[in-house]
Enzyme design. Structure first.
Site, PDB file in Angstrom:
ATOM      1  N   ASP A 199      -4.313  -3.724  -3.626  1.00  0.00           N
ATOM      2  CA  ASP A 199      -4.962  -2.519  -4.134  1.00  0.00           C
ATOM      3  C   ASP A 199      -6.176  -2.148  -3.274  1.00  0.00           C
ATOM      4  OD1 ASP A 199      -5.007  -0.625  -6.636  1.00  0.00           O
ATOM      5  OD2 ASP A 199      -7.044  -1.420  -6.551  1.00  0.00           O
TER       6      ASP A 199
ATOM      7  N   HIS B  44       2.403  -2.863 -10.635  1.00  0.00           N
ATOM      8  CA  HIS B  44       1.283  -2.798  -9.693  1.00  0.00           C
ATOM      9  C   HIS B  44       0.589  -4.138  -9.443  1.00  0.00           C
ATOM     10  CE1 HIS B  44      -1.866  -0.816  -7.407  1.00  0.00           C
ATOM     11  NE2 HIS B  44      -2.769  -1.431  -8.136  1.00  0.00           N
TER      12      HIS B  44
ATOM     13  N   TYR C 181     -14.632   4.302  -5.838  1.00  0.00           N
ATOM     14  CA  TYR C 181     -13.952   5.589  -5.788  1.00  0.00           C
ATOM     15  C   TYR C 181     -14.939   6.710  -5.511  1.00  0.00           C
ATOM     16  CZ  TYR C 181     -10.021   3.111  -7.908  1.00  0.00           C
ATOM     17  OH  TYR C 181      -8.996   2.229  -8.154  1.00  0.00           O
TER      18      TYR C 181
END
Length: 339
Positions: free
Chosen positions: A155, A316, A260
């Protein structure tokens, strides 16, 4: 300029839309039981026993790039170094199965990246820019006294690892990305594929202050139960408690979300081909709800030395859900390239 403006407008519209959806969900959750606080914190003073289990290694701290990082070290330090970088919203514990698998052949170091777990949490979005995250890894390797190492990432750890590989390819003996991609591939895919934009809804939401933390922490971090626990998979409720132990702590959510905020923009990075001989494997999960297979096409244009795989019947968080499949995939890659 037109394309930039289009991306700018779309980004802000999607941010406002997903913020509205998040606030509506929070309001409905509260109104269902107005006498119970869905954001009540259930702090625990003692960590779950798995987090201090010596079978995973020794807990250590190191100051790199002016930031104190926590890491778990396992295996013989005279053997090749294998570094693990976790993703969002995780910490070193996400690599528990890989530590147990590879500690007999490698010097394993699983890091809590800055802002996560027991590592330092610098205040301010600017402390989580990509260039700083890359230099954290570079300084870590220097201080561990190695010239070359094997890097395994998941990730967000994979995004950082690609940038690291582009800048310091001579220090890598190999690179494995799990459920991840390069920044270039992700940006190109998110602006050209409506499917990837839908899968990346949370990235747009995370641009906002406070609302993402509010949504994430609702009902005692129930998001972990929703996205990490699947019937027949390895992750269990005890593992989830390990995550909640750290992320229940005050201000524990903001630094990870700042990754982010600090690095998401409306730019369009051009593809630059990297021809350095760094063996690289990218493994995506077949049932990933956040990444689409189209990312691999762009990455094949970026990297001359790349292998790709789709790990069947996994989602994921695949290295935790199906550790045997993932460990075998990594083993085959290491054996093939004699790493």
């Amino acid at each position: 300029m037109y394309e930039y403006l289009k991306r700018f407008v779309l980004t802000n519209l999607l941010t406002l839309y997903y913020t509205g959806v998040a606030l509506f969900y929070c309001a409905i959750t509260y109104l269902k039981n107005p006498f119970s606080n869905p954001w009540a914190v259930k702090l625990k003073l003692e960590p779950p026993p798995q987090l201090t289990d010596p079978k995973y290694g020794v807990h250590k701290y190191i100051k790199v790039n002016n930031t104190k990082l926590h890491y778990v070290e396992s295996g013989d330090s005279s053997k090749p170094l294998m570094v693990f970088l976790h993703g969002f919203p995780e910490f070193w514990y996400s690599w528990r199965y890989q530590i147990l698998e590879f500690q007999k052949d490698y010097w394993c170091v699983a890091v809590d990246m800055r802002g996560y777990g027991d590592s330092e949490r610098p205040e301010g979005v600017e402390h989580y820019k990509m260039e700083l995250l890359v230099e954290d890894v570079r300084d870590l390797i220097r201080q561990l006294g190695r010239e070359k190492f094997m890097l395994v990432a998941h990730d967000w750890g994979g995004l950082i690892s690609c940038e690291y590989r582009n800048k310091y390819p001579e220090t890598l003996s190999g690179l494995v990305l799990l459920a991840s991609a390069s920044r270039t591939a992700w940006f190109q895919e998110v602006w050209t594929s409506s499917h990837q934009r839908q899968q990346s809804w949370y990235v747009f939401l995370y641009r906002m202050p406070k609302v993402p933390e509010l949504l994430f922490s609702i009902n005692d971090l129930q998001v972990y139960d929703q996205v990490m626990v699947f019937p027949g998979k390895a992750t269990n409720k005890e593992d989830i408690e390990c995550y909640k132990y750290w992320f229940r702590k005050p201000f524990a959510l903001t630094p990870p979300i700042n990754y982010y905020r600090a690095n998401f923009g409306v730019d369009w990075p051009e593809i630059v081909e990297h021809k350095e001989n760094v063996p690289m494997l990218v493994g995506l999960a077949e049932k990933d709800n956040y990444l689409t297979p189209g990312l691999l096409d762009t990455m094949k244009k970026e990297y001359s030395c790349i292998e790709t795989a789709i790990v069947k019947d996994t989602a994921h968080f695949l290295q935790q859900e199906d550790p045997d499949k993932v460990n075998n995939l990594i083993r085959e890659f290491l054996s093939k390239h004699n790493i």
